[in-house]
Design a protein around this motif. Sequence first.
Motif, PDB file in Angstrom:
ATOM      1  N   GLU A  18      30.910  74.385  44.114  1.00 17.69           N
ATOM      2  CA  GLU A  18      30.421  75.895  43.630  1.00 17.69           C
ATOM      3  C   GLU A  18      28.976  75.930  43.930  1.00 17.69           C
ATOM      4  O   GLU A  18      28.553  76.969  44.362  1.00 17.69           O
ATOM      5  CB  GLU A  18      30.735  75.897  42.080  1.00 17.69           C
ATOM      6  CG  GLU A  18      32.358  75.964  41.902  1.00 17.69           C
ATOM      7  CD  GLU A  18      32.945  77.194  42.740  1.00 17.69           C
ATOM      8  OE1 GLU A  18      32.446  78.188  43.228  1.00 17.69           O
ATOM      9  OE2 GLU A  18      34.200  77.350  42.712  1.00 17.69           O
ATOM     10  N   SER A  19      28.452  74.884  43.664  1.00 18.25           N
ATOM     11  CA  SER A  19      26.923  74.896  43.630  1.00 18.25           C
ATOM     12  C   SER A  19      26.354  74.919  45.208  1.00 18.25           C
ATOM     13  O   SER A  19      25.471  75.907  45.543  1.00 18.25           O
ATOM     14  CB  SER A  19      26.170  73.795  43.266  1.00 18.25           C
ATOM     15  OG  SER A  19      24.823  73.849  43.465  1.00 18.25           O
ATOM     16  N   ALA A  20      26.850  74.217  45.996  1.00 16.81           N
ATOM     17  CA  ALA A  20      26.868  74.428  47.509  1.00 16.81           C
ATOM     18  C   ALA A  20      27.011  75.807  48.119  1.00 16.81           C
ATOM     19  O   ALA A  20      26.467  76.333  48.793  1.00 16.81           O
ATOM     20  CB  ALA A  20      27.832  73.389  48.202  1.00 16.81           C
ATOM     21  N   ARG A  25      25.360  81.084  50.140  1.00 11.08           N
ATOM     22  CA  ARG A  25      25.285  82.558  50.064  1.00 11.08           C
ATOM     23  C   ARG A  25      23.985  83.106  50.021  1.00 11.08           C
ATOM     24  O   ARG A  25      23.728  83.969  50.600  1.00 11.08           O
ATOM     25  CB  ARG A  25      26.049  83.057  48.548  1.00 11.08           C
ATOM     26  CG  ARG A  25      27.667  82.816  48.658  1.00 11.08           C
ATOM     27  CD  ARG A  25      28.164  83.676  47.255  1.00 11.08           C
ATOM     28  NE  ARG A  25      29.663  83.300  47.460  1.00 11.08           N
ATOM     29  CZ  ARG A  25      30.290  82.255  46.673  1.00 11.08           C
ATOM     30  NH1 ARG A  25      29.306  81.538  45.912  1.00 11.08           N
ATOM     31  NH2 ARG A  25      31.460  82.066  46.545  1.00 11.08           N
ATOM     32  N   ASN A  26      23.146  82.237  49.571  1.00 11.45           N
ATOM     33  CA  ASN A  26      21.687  82.614  49.431  1.00 11.45           C
ATOM     34  C   ASN A  26      21.220  82.461  51.212  1.00 11.45           C
ATOM     35  O   ASN A  26      20.354  83.109  51.409  1.00 11.45           O
ATOM     36  CB  ASN A  26      21.021  81.547  48.883  1.00 11.45           C
ATOM     37  CG  ASN A  26      21.005  81.481  47.315  1.00 11.45           C
ATOM     38  OD1 ASN A  26      21.311  82.807  46.964  1.00 11.45           O
ATOM     39  ND2 ASN A  26      20.456  80.563  46.549  1.00 11.45           N
ATOM     40  N   PHE A  27      21.695  81.702  51.821  1.00  7.50           N
ATOM     41  CA  PHE A  27      21.478  81.626  53.125  1.00  7.50           C
ATOM     42  C   PHE A  27      21.990  82.923  54.142  1.00  7.50           C
ATOM     43  O   PHE A  27      21.337  83.286  55.000  1.00  7.50           O
ATOM     44  CB  PHE A  27      22.078  80.220  53.820  1.00  7.50           C
ATOM     45  CG  PHE A  27      21.635  80.117  55.387  1.00  7.50           C
ATOM     46  CD1 PHE A  27      20.119  80.224  55.669  1.00  7.50           C
ATOM     47  CD2 PHE A  27      22.641  80.019  56.298  1.00  7.50           C
ATOM     48  CE1 PHE A  27      19.910  80.143  56.936  1.00  7.50           C
ATOM     49  CE2 PHE A  27      22.193  79.709  57.590  1.00  7.50           C
ATOM     50  CZ  PHE A  27      20.482  79.829  57.898  1.00  7.50           C
ATOM     51  N   GLN A  28      23.070  83.420  53.393  1.00  9.02           N
ATOM     52  CA  GLN A  28      23.544  84.474  53.876  1.00  9.02           C
ATOM     53  C   GLN A  28      22.670  85.794  53.917  1.00  9.02           C
ATOM     54  O   GLN A  28      22.462  86.628  54.724  1.00  9.02           O
ATOM     55  CB  GLN A  28      25.002  84.839  53.516  1.00  9.02           C
ATOM     56  CG  GLN A  28      26.164  83.761  54.077  1.00  9.02           C
ATOM     57  CD  GLN A  28      27.473  84.648  53.352  1.00  9.02           C
ATOM     58  OE1 GLN A  28      27.677  84.592  52.039  1.00  9.02           O
ATOM     59  NE2 GLN A  28      28.595  84.560  54.235  1.00  9.02           N
ATOM     60  N   SER A  29      21.968  85.642  52.681  1.00 12.20           N
ATOM     61  CA  SER A  29      20.914  86.778  52.280  1.00 12.20           C
ATOM     62  C   SER A  29      19.719  86.770  53.279  1.00 12.20           C
ATOM     63  O   SER A  29      19.416  87.557  53.705  1.00 12.20           O
ATOM     64  CB  SER A  29      20.564  86.662  50.785  1.00 12.20           C
ATOM     65  OG  SER A  29      21.637  86.899  49.955  1.00 12.20           O
ATOM     66  N   CYS A  30      19.613  85.435  53.623  1.00 10.72           N
ATOM     67  CA  CYS A  30      18.471  85.065  54.576  1.00 10.72           C
ATOM     68  C   CYS A  30      18.653  85.613  56.053  1.00 10.72           C
ATOM     69  O   CYS A  30      17.901  86.165  56.604  1.00 10.72           O
ATOM     70  CB  CYS A  30      17.993  83.606  54.771  1.00 10.72           C
ATOM     71  SG  CYS A  30      17.308  82.986  53.154  1.00 10.72           S
TER      72      CYS A  30
END
Length: 245
Positions: A18-20, A25-30
């Motif tokens: 879940e942490s990964a 998802r943060n990378f998706q925002s990038c």
Amino acid sequence: MPGRSSTSAGFISFSGIESALSSLRNFQSCISSGMDTVSSVALDLVETQTEVSSEYSMDKAMVEFARMERDLSHYVKAVQSTISHVKEERPEKIPDLKLLVERKFLALQDKNSDADFQNNEKFVQFKQQLRELRKQYGMHADRDATGSEGIDEDMIVTQSQTNFICPITQLEMKKPVKNKVCGHCYEEEAIVRMIESKHKRRKKACCPKIGCSHTDMKMSDLVPDEALRRAIECHSKKKKRLLPE
């Protein structure tokens, strides 16, 4: 992938996974931010009439971002699907989660095609805005093809001025947004206020453009129209330059 098990209870902890997923998802925002930047640079190139090869580079960059977004989205789906499957099965032994994810990921990748980019909202918006800005500026493609240098840009802008007026305020827009469903544009504050007012009274919001058949507008239908905003700003600057000092 990380995970702990208690074979007697048939339980697997997915906290590490879940942490990964959160990091993915943060990378998706990038990636999303990167696509916004590429789109802005490409519009700058059109606006400043920079050589076509530079604009083409932006197009290629947007394709790469769209491809990364698709692949990452598939990987996230594969991980989520694997987690759901394992939770439902509740195996006594820890399965090879990495192998399961890879299999699901490859199954999704096998269905890839160039048409997938047409489902990427930012990619589609990028292509539309480039096309609209070229149209607003009368694009040099037509001029270069004919070898003519005498096209009256002011006439082109005048013909486009009707697109600058918000159908609600009847004033020139400052922050235009486009309706993805019908393609009409409005001043953001005005259309948001109209939709909210209708929805508070439990009524459907109709597109305020006369003759439009879109009768159930939603906030999610609206996207910023960067190309139109730039064209309006350019037109306003021209008007100021023409004013007597």
